[in-house]
Design a protein around this motif. Structure first.
Motif, PDB file in Angstrom:
ATOM      1  N   VAL A  39       0.842  -1.193   0.000  1.00  0.00           N
ATOM      2  CA  VAL A  39       0.000   0.000   0.000  1.00  0.00           C
ATOM      3  C   VAL A  39       0.885   1.255   0.000  1.00  0.00           C
ATOM      4  N   THR A  40       0.391   2.296  -0.662  1.00  0.00           N
ATOM      5  CA  THR A  40       1.089   3.580  -0.683  1.00  0.00           C
ATOM      6  C   THR A  40       0.708   4.380   0.560  1.00  0.00           C
ATOM      7  N   LEU A  41       1.408   5.471   0.803  1.00  0.00           N
ATOM      8  CA  LEU A  41       1.080   6.314   1.948  1.00  0.00           C
ATOM      9  C   LEU A  41      -0.322   6.899   1.851  1.00  0.00           C
ATOM     10  N   ASP A  42      -0.832   7.080   0.627  1.00  0.00           N
ATOM     11  CA  ASP A  42      -2.199   7.596   0.490  1.00  0.00           C
ATOM     12  C   ASP A  42      -3.228   6.470   0.345  1.00  0.00           C
ATOM     13  N   GLY A  43      -2.842   5.241   0.697  1.00  0.00           N
ATOM     14  CA  GLY A  43      -3.794   4.149   0.814  1.00  0.00           C
ATOM     15  C   GLY A  43      -4.078   3.343  -0.433  1.00  0.00           C
ATOM     16  N   VAL A  44      -3.391   3.610  -1.536  1.00  0.00           N
ATOM     17  CA  VAL A  44      -3.632   2.887  -2.784  1.00  0.00           C
ATOM     18  C   VAL A  44      -2.989   1.504  -2.720  1.00  0.00           C
ATOM     19  N   ALA A  45      -3.768   0.486  -3.118  1.00  0.00           N
ATOM     20  CA  ALA A  45      -3.268  -0.890  -3.151  1.00  0.00           C
ATOM     21  C   ALA A  45      -3.330  -1.454  -4.566  1.00  0.00           C
ATOM     22  N   GLU A  46      -3.819  -0.686  -5.499  1.00  0.00           N
ATOM     23  CA  GLU A  46      -4.022  -1.165  -6.870  1.00  0.00           C
ATOM     24  C   GLU A  46      -2.717  -1.227  -7.663  1.00  0.00           C
ATOM     25  N   ASP A  47      -2.523  -2.336  -8.331  1.00  0.00           N
ATOM     26  CA  ASP A  47      -1.475  -2.539  -9.324  1.00  0.00           C
ATOM     27  C   ASP A  47      -0.052  -2.236  -8.842  1.00  0.00           C
ATOM     28  N   PRO A  48       0.343  -2.752  -7.675  1.00  0.00           N
ATOM     29  CA  PRO A  48       1.704  -2.483  -7.202  1.00  0.00           C
ATOM     30  C   PRO A  48       2.778  -3.103  -8.089  1.00  0.00           C
ATOM     31  N   GLY A  49       2.463  -4.221  -8.735  1.00  0.00           N
ATOM     32  CA  GLY A  49       3.453  -4.896  -9.566  1.00  0.00           C
ATOM     33  C   GLY A  49       3.461  -4.454 -11.013  1.00  0.00           C
ATOM     34  N   GLY A  50       2.466  -3.661 -11.416  1.00  0.00           N
ATOM     35  CA  GLY A  50       2.407  -3.184 -12.792  1.00  0.00           C
ATOM     36  C   GLY A  50       1.794  -4.170 -13.766  1.00  0.00           C
ATOM     37  N   TYR A  51       1.120  -5.206 -13.253  1.00  0.00           N
ATOM     38  CA  TYR A  51       0.532  -6.228 -14.122  1.00  0.00           C
ATOM     39  C   TYR A  51      -0.921  -5.924 -14.472  1.00  0.00           C
ATOM     40  N   GLY A  52      -1.484  -4.877 -13.867  1.00  0.00           N
ATOM     41  CA  GLY A  52      -2.899  -4.560 -14.067  1.00  0.00           C
ATOM     42  C   GLY A  52      -3.173  -3.618 -15.216  1.00  0.00           C
ATOM     43  N   GLY A  53      -2.140  -3.135 -15.867  1.00  0.00           N
ATOM     44  CA  GLY A  53      -2.327  -2.287 -17.034  1.00  0.00           C
ATOM     45  C   GLY A  53      -2.713  -0.851 -16.732  1.00  0.00           C
ATOM     46  N   THR A  54      -2.541  -0.396 -15.501  1.00  0.00           N
ATOM     47  CA  THR A  54      -2.862   0.997 -15.190  1.00  0.00           C
ATOM     48  C   THR A  54      -1.673   1.886 -15.552  1.00  0.00           C
ATOM     49  N   SER A  55      -1.935   3.175 -15.694  1.00  0.00           N
ATOM     50  CA  SER A  55      -0.854   4.108 -16.029  1.00  0.00           C
ATOM     51  C   SER A  55       0.108   4.315 -14.866  1.00  0.00           C
ATOM     52  N   PHE A  56      -0.323   4.019 -13.649  1.00  0.00           N
ATOM     53  CA  PHE A  56       0.506   4.230 -12.466  1.00  0.00           C
ATOM     54  C   PHE A  56       1.046   2.923 -11.895  1.00  0.00           C
ATOM     55  N   GLY A  57       0.777   1.807 -12.540  1.00  0.00           N
ATOM     56  CA  GLY A  57       1.166   0.495 -12.033  1.00  0.00           C
ATOM     57  C   GLY A  57       2.666   0.312 -11.927  1.00  0.00           C
ATOM     58  N   GLY A  58       3.051  -0.585 -11.043  1.00  0.00           N
ATOM     59  CA  GLY A  58       4.457  -0.896 -10.833  1.00  0.00           C
ATOM     60  C   GLY A  58       5.123  -0.056  -9.768  1.00  0.00           C
ATOM     61  N   TRP A  59       4.332   0.692  -9.022  1.00  0.00           N
ATOM     62  CA  TRP A  59       4.898   1.601  -8.023  1.00  0.00           C
ATOM     63  C   TRP A  59       5.687   0.889  -6.919  1.00  0.00           C
ATOM     64  N   ALA A  60       5.438  -0.401  -6.674  1.00  0.00           N
ATOM     65  CA  ALA A  60       6.152  -1.118  -5.613  1.00  0.00           C
ATOM     66  C   ALA A  60       7.437  -1.786  -6.105  1.00  0.00           C
ATOM     67  N   LEU A  61       7.585  -1.929  -7.407  1.00  0.00           N
ATOM     68  CA  LEU A  61       8.734  -2.671  -7.950  1.00  0.00           C
ATOM     69  C   LEU A  61      10.096  -2.123  -7.523  1.00  0.00           C
TER      70      LEU A  61
END
Length: 185
Positions: free
Chosen positions: A10-32
């Motif tokens: 999870v990010t500091l602002d609570g986002v849990a979506e697409d941390p690995g970048g496999y979901g096809g979002t423009s912001f995905g991969g933020w945890a890599l």
């Protein structure tokens, strides 16, 4: 008796979506950038005591594609775990050592928790997490809090998340700025 451990990046602002970048979002991969040797070691340790990997359809599809044939200790351990897929849209046989939880998912998980054996770990999936919390099925919540603000994306906890009292069990600060917070419920 088994525990259900819900684990989320999870990010500091609570986002849990697409941390690995496999979901096809423009912001995905933020945890890599934070998934280094220390994170890999801790992830393998978390999986070591588990017999099952619980996920929804999207997580199952993304993880099977990304980790289905991955080499190395983390990929090997993830691949060896039996997967339980909670989905009302998947039909037929599953691959990647997975089985569909058909019918009443909550009842099936309550029965599985009563059995002896290793724990059940679940990654991400805010919808499934809220359902498990509402039915008092989560025993432990492990959050890997990343020093990133996205400003967009699906939050781990939405406004309709049931009120839940948490007790801090452990906290670990990694060298890369990630803080792991482990709560008992």
């Amino acid at each position: 008796m088994r525990k259900i451990i819900a684990s989320a990046l999870v990010t500091l602002d609570g986002v849990a979506e697409d941390p690995g970048g496999y979901g096809g979002t423009s912001f995905g991969g933020w945890a890599l950038p934070y998934f280094g040797d220390e994170s890999v070691r801790l992830s393998i340790e978390a999986l070591a005591g588990c017999d099952y990997f619980l996920c929804g359809r999207r997580t199952y599809e993304m993880f099977a594609a990304a980790w289905g044939n991955a080499e190395g200790p983390y990929g090997d351990r993830l691949r060896s775990l039996r997967k339980l897929v909670a989905s009302s849209t998947i039909k037929g046989d599953l691959t990647w050592n997975a089985e569909l939880l058909e019918g009443d998912t909550i009842a099936a998980l309550k029965q599985l928790k009563k059995q002896d054996g290793g724990d059940i770990i679940m990654y991400g999936n805010p919808t499934l997490l809220r359902s498990l919390l509402a039915n008092d099925l989560v025993d432990e919540l492990d959050l890997m809090l990343h020093p990133v603000l996205l400003g967009t994306g699906q939050k781990l906890f939405a406004d309709d998340t049931p009120q839940t009292k948490l007790t801090l069990n452990n906290q670990t600060a990694l060298d890369n700025g990630v803080t792991i917070l482990s709560y008992r419920i």
